[in-house]
Scaffold this motif. Structure first.
Motif: not given
Length: 354
Positions: A150, A213, A258, A262, A265-266, A321
């Motif tokens: 990151e 980012r 984060t 993420r 987003q995925e 994650r």
């Protein structure tokens, strides 16, 4: 009424018979006097027989060494021959067990009856502790790797935005100025084509910078980052994202933000690629110290256990994650009935990061 002596005797008997710790009793010559059920379950039957027959080397047949100050496994200055040394009141030993292979144990070996030379050898299985420790170090290493990724994404993103994009923008402006300095139609046409190409490249670089980012995530938090990302997705791909947010705090820890970003987003990207839908629902809420993210679609779905091909993080990556911040991750999908992804991360009563 049971006397104190009888009570102690009863308790000691129950301890011997029911303890999960293995107990071996030896005389000063190394002959086994007694073993509790936990001890007998460890060693092979042939070794057990040799121990009871008084073979002082029988334990060596199953021992794979103990941990000293200089070596992970060693037989030097064996604990079995020097039980009264202070270093053997608590140490680590590896034994070849009957059913589990080589197992690490926390061990103690000392004399309990000086006059008769009776010694006790006690073992406590460390397998679970070792697995917990291994998982801890794996998570710690994974956190460092993700943090490094990151940070590198952030560095490249800033470099693209502050340097490459700015230089390209200056070139586009210079090109626009040059158009007014010539009347050559052929040259003007070529300059316009170049300007269009450079403008398109500039937009691509800006989008790449944000994808790497988003500055909004670091500067303003999840709300701003989500809304900015959803707007880009809608403008670029035409996917409508119905977003609902109810957050009690403006900011959370960088690691948590984060992970949430993420995973979202995925999940949205997977819906765009594979769900065959025109809209996706996203909700972000915090209740009872739990930050909850839901991403739902009414697309084609997939069989549980199958992972859509070509994903970036993938379902396993999202799960991993989530675990790194103490969260839980779940996927509910059926063919023809859509997919729902849920991420829950504990944020406790900590104050938001302004």
């Amino acid at each position: 009424m049971i006397s104190g002596t009888d009570l102690r005797s009863t308790l000691m008997t129950k301890l011997f018979e029911n303890s999960s710790e293995a107990m071996f009793f030896f005389d000063r010559e190394g002959k086994a006097l007694a073993m509790n059920p936990a001890a007998e379950a460890i060693v092979d039957k042939d070794v057990l027989k040799q121990l009871y027959q008084g073979n002082p080397e029988a334990l060596c047949g199953t021992c794979r060494g103990y941990t000293s100050e200089t070596e992970l496994r060693t037989c030097l200055n064996c604990y079995f021959h020097t039980p009264d040394l202070e270093e053997f009141t608590s140490y680590q030993v590896y034994l070849e067990t009957r059913d589990k292979g080589v197992v690490p144990y926390a061990a103690t070996f000392h004399t309990i009856d000086e006059e008769n030379g009776i010694r006790i050898f006690m073992l406590r299985d460390l397998t679970r502790q070792f697995k917990t420790q291994e998982k801890f170090y794996q998570n710690k290493m994974m956190k460092h790797i993700i943090e490094a990724q990151e940070n590198e994404r952030k560095r490249i993103s800033r470099e693209l935005h502050d340097s490459v994009a700015q230089e390209l923008m200056s070139a586009v402006i210079d090109l626009r100025v040059l158009k007014y300095m010539t009347a050559d139609d052929g040259l003007l046409k070529k300059m316009k084509q170049t300007e269009v190409s450079m403008t398109r490249l500039l937009n691509d670089i800006r989008n790449l910078s944000v994808e790497l980012r988003p500055a909004a995530l670091d500067d303003f938090g999840l709300e701003a980052a989500f809304r900015s990302h959803f707007k880009r997705v809608e403008q670029t791909y035409g996917l409508l994202i119905e977003y609902e947010s109810r957050l009690s705090e403006k900011r959370y820890g960088s690691e948590i933000e984060t992970v949430m970003y993420r995973v979202c987003q995925e999940a949205v990207l997977n819906a765009l690629k594979y769900a065959q839908v025109d809209s996706v629902r996203v909700s972000l809420t915090e209740t009872g110290g739990i930050l909850l993210l839901r991403v739902e679609d009414e697309g084609i779905g997939f069989h549980p256990g199958d992972e859509p091909a070509g994903t970036g993080l993938g379902l396993f990556g999202m799960q991993e994650r989530a675990e790194l911040v103490g969260g839980t991750f779940s996927v509910d999908s059926q063919l023809g009935k859509g997919t729902r992804i849920v991420l829950q991360v504990p944020v406790g009563m900590a104050q938001g990061k302004e």
